[in-house]
Design a protein around this motif. Structure first.
Motif, short mmCIF file in Angstrom:
data_model
loop_
_atom_site.label_atom_id
_atom_site.label_comp_id
_atom_site.label_asym_id
_atom_site.label_seq_id
_atom_site.Cartn_x
_atom_site.Cartn_y
_atom_site.Cartn_z
N GLY A 119 0.82 -1.21 0.00
CA GLY A 119 0.00 0.00 0.00
C GLY A 119 0.85 1.26 0.00
O GLY A 119 2.02 1.24 0.40
N ALA A 120 0.25 2.36 -0.43
CA ALA A 120 0.98 3.64 -0.48
C ALA A 120 1.15 4.22 0.93
O ALA A 120 0.39 3.91 1.84
N ASP A 121 2.17 5.05 1.09
CA ASP A 121 2.39 5.75 2.36
C ASP A 121 1.46 6.95 2.47
O ASP A 121 1.08 7.55 1.46
N ARG A 122 1.10 7.29 3.69
CA ARG A 122 0.32 8.50 3.94
C ARG A 122 1.22 9.51 4.65
O ARG A 122 2.02 9.14 5.50
N HIS A 123 1.06 10.79 4.31
CA HIS A 123 1.93 11.83 4.86
C HIS A 123 1.11 12.84 5.67
O HIS A 123 0.03 13.26 5.24
N TYR A 124 1.63 13.20 6.82
CA TYR A 124 0.98 14.14 7.71
C TYR A 124 2.00 15.15 8.24
O TYR A 124 3.21 14.88 8.22
N THR A 125 1.51 16.29 8.74
CA THR A 125 2.37 17.30 9.36
C THR A 125 1.83 17.62 10.74
O THR A 125 0.62 17.80 10.92
N ILE A 126 2.74 17.66 11.73
CA ILE A 126 2.38 18.01 13.10
C ILE A 126 3.20 19.22 13.52
O ILE A 126 4.41 19.25 13.32
N GLU A 127 2.53 20.22 14.09
CA GLU A 127 3.22 21.40 14.62
C GLU A 127 3.36 21.27 16.13
O GLU A 127 2.38 20.95 16.83
N ARG A 141 1.13 13.64 20.36
CA ARG A 141 0.14 14.34 19.58
C ARG A 141 -0.78 13.32 18.91
O ARG A 141 -0.36 12.22 18.56
N ARG A 142 -2.01 13.72 18.71
CA ARG A 142 -3.00 12.83 18.10
C ARG A 142 -3.20 13.20 16.64
O ARG A 142 -3.36 14.37 16.30
N VAL A 143 -3.19 12.19 15.79
CA VAL A 143 -3.39 12.38 14.36
C VAL A 143 -4.68 11.68 13.95
O VAL A 143 -4.90 10.52 14.30
N THR A 144 -5.55 12.39 13.25
CA THR A 144 -6.79 11.81 12.74
C THR A 144 -6.58 11.40 11.29
O THR A 144 -6.22 12.21 10.44
N MET A 145 -6.81 10.13 11.00
CA MET A 145 -6.55 9.58 9.68
C MET A 145 -7.84 9.53 8.88
O MET A 145 -8.94 9.67 9.44
N PRO A 146 -7.75 9.34 7.56
CA PRO A 146 -8.97 9.19 6.75
C PRO A 146 -9.84 8.06 7.30
O PRO A 146 -9.34 6.99 7.65
N GLY A 147 -11.14 8.31 7.38
CA GLY A 147 -12.03 7.32 7.95
C GLY A 147 -12.29 7.55 9.43
O GLY A 147 -13.08 6.84 10.04
N GLY A 148 -11.58 8.53 10.02
CA GLY A 148 -11.83 8.87 11.42
C GLY A 148 -10.93 8.17 12.42
O GLY A 148 -10.99 8.47 13.61
N LYS A 149 -10.09 7.25 11.99
CA LYS A 149 -9.20 6.56 12.92
C LYS A 149 -8.19 7.55 13.50
O LYS A 149 -7.66 8.40 12.79
N GLN A 162 0.67 1.88 8.96
CA GLN A 162 -0.46 2.77 9.18
C GLN A 162 -0.82 3.58 7.94
O GLN A 162 -1.51 4.59 8.04
N GLY A 163 -0.36 3.16 6.78
CA GLY A 163 -0.69 3.84 5.53
C GLY A 163 -1.85 3.18 4.82
O GLY A 163 -2.72 2.56 5.44
N GLU A 164 -1.86 3.30 3.48
CA GLU A 164 -2.92 2.69 2.68
C GLU A 164 -2.81 1.16 2.74
O GLU A 164 -1.73 0.60 2.87
N GLU A 165 -3.97 0.50 2.66
CA GLU A 165 -3.98 -0.95 2.66
C GLU A 165 -3.34 -1.49 1.38
O GLU A 165 -3.43 -0.87 0.31
N GLY A 218 -1.12 -7.68 -0.07
CA GLY A 218 0.17 -7.04 0.17
C GLY A 218 0.19 -6.27 1.48
O GLY A 218 -0.86 -5.97 2.06
N ALA A 219 1.39 -5.96 1.94
CA ALA A 219 1.54 -5.24 3.21
C ALA A 219 1.00 -3.81 3.09
O ALA A 219 1.02 -3.21 2.01
N ALA A 220 0.53 -3.28 4.21
CA ALA A 220 0.06 -1.90 4.22
C ALA A 220 1.23 -0.93 4.16
O ALA A 220 2.36 -1.27 4.55
N GLY A 221 0.99 0.26 3.65
CA GLY A 221 2.02 1.29 3.63
C GLY A 221 2.23 1.87 5.02
O GLY A 221 1.65 1.40 6.00
N ASP A 222 3.06 2.88 5.12
CA ASP A 222 3.37 3.50 6.41
C ASP A 222 2.77 4.90 6.48
O ASP A 222 2.47 5.52 5.45
N ALA A 223 2.60 5.38 7.70
CA ALA A 223 2.24 6.78 7.92
C ALA A 223 3.52 7.54 8.25
O ALA A 223 4.27 7.13 9.14
N ILE A 224 3.80 8.60 7.51
CA ILE A 224 5.02 9.38 7.71
C ILE A 224 4.62 10.75 8.25
O ILE A 224 3.94 11.52 7.58
#
Length: 340
Positions: free
Chosen positions: A164-172, A184-192, A213-216, A221-227
């Motif tokens: 799966g593809a990676d998901r990208h987030y930014t935290i301040e 810090r808490r991150v809200t992912m697509p779908g509300g997770k 924690q990225g895309e399925e 196949g293995a899931a991607g990562d959250a970066i």
């Protein structure tokens, strides 16, 4: 094609493990997914894959070493397999090979064919190294060369799993939080929601990878990562240089002249620091081990630059005191700032 041993950079006496290790290293360096739009590297990758298809298989390696097949896996002039192609009029006794074709034709050919095939082919190795980077049916991927087609009737495998593809987030986060570490808490697509631990001493723009924690993935196949990219917010008076913390701190005239013990802010809280008598503006004090945490468990330092600040409003008493003092204590602080 050149000698497969020289292509892989090993000698003819190399062990199977040495050959496998050499192929693994070259395959990682030359894989087209790591070298996009580079025909020269792609051709080199195909050459390495073809070489391993020969010497990475014990049976094919034996035939090559005995001169029964060439570097491309094709039978040499004189016959197919161990029995050889029988010349007209040759005997039909044992060892001649039924029908003139030795036992070799029944085995897996250099392009897929019938029979067992190598213990671990180049294709299997690439799946092990790159996982689901290789897309499409087995043999239809980027490698090409031997093993790419159906050969002598060999069937292609179905689609392979894809990561799966990676998901990208930014935290301040604030400066002090970056020094102490925080969550810090991150809200992912779908509300997770995910609680992300920010390590102490993290730098601006430094990523945090959350595995799986990225895309399925597709087809199992293995899931991607959250970066997570961490962005540090500017601080009112703290500044960072490497692992050191810098702060400019105002002091009064009397503190500079007479010396004093003052409270100094650090990322850990307020600390008492002694200002020596006769301190000038620009004097820098160091607090050892009061900077940012390092990966080795040590910490940087904090540097305090002192700045003498006069009262905001004119003070008649101070002016009279200075006028009386300066009459007998005049000194030149700019003596060296002259042009000859």
């Amino acid at each position: 094609m050149r000698d497969p041993y020289s292509i892989l950079g090993v000698g003819r006496s190399a062990s199977p493990e040495e050959i496998k290790k050499a192929y693994r290293k070259l395959a990682k360096e030359l894989h087209p997914d790591r070298n996009p739009n580079n025909p020269r590297i792609e051709e080199r990758f195909k050459e390495v894959s073809a070489a391993y298809d020969i010497v990475g298989d014990p049976e094919k390696r034996g035939k090559f070493d005995r001169g029964e097949i060439d570097a491309a896996g094709q039978p040499r002039a004189g016959g197919f397999g161990a029995g050889g192609f029988r010349r007209p009029g040759a005997g039909t006794g044992a060892g001649a090979g039924a029908g003139g074709f030795g036992g070799g034709f029944g085995q897996r050919g250099p392009f897929g064919g019938m029979g067992g095939g190598p213990e671990q082919s180049g294709e299997d190795f690439l799946d092990e190294i790159f996982g689901t980077m290789r897309k499409g049916p087995r043999g239809a991927g980027m490698g090409g060369g031997p093993g790419a087609g159906a050969g002598f009737g060999g069937a292609r495998r179905g689609p392979v799993p894809e990561r799966g593809a990676d998901r990208h987030y930014t935290i301040e986060i604030g400066f002090v939080d970056s020094a102490r570490g925080c969550k810090r808490r991150v809200t992912m697509p779908g509300g997770k929601q995910l609680d992300v631990a920010i390590p102490a001493g993290i730098g601006d723009g430094q990523p945090i990878r959350l595995k799986g924690q990225g895309e399925e993935g597709k087809l199992g196949g293995a899931a991607g990562d959250a970066i997570i990219e961490v962005k540090l917010l500017p601080h009112e008076f703290f500044a960072r240089q490497g692992d050191d913390v810098h702060v400019e701190l105002p002091i009064t005239v009397d503190e500079a002249v007479l010396g004093a013990k003052i409270a100094v802010p650090t990322v850990d809280g307020m600390v008492a620091v002694s200002v020596p008598k006769g301190t000038s503006s620009g004097t820098t004090l160091r607090l050892k081990g009061r900077g940012m945490p390092r990966r080795d468990g040590q910490r940087g330092d904090q540097y305090i630059k002192l700045k003498i600040v006069l009262p905001e409003k004119p003070n008649a008493a101070l002016e009279k005191l200075i006028e009386g003092w300066v009459k007998g204590n005049r000194y030149d602080v700019r003596a060296r700032f002259t042009l000859d």
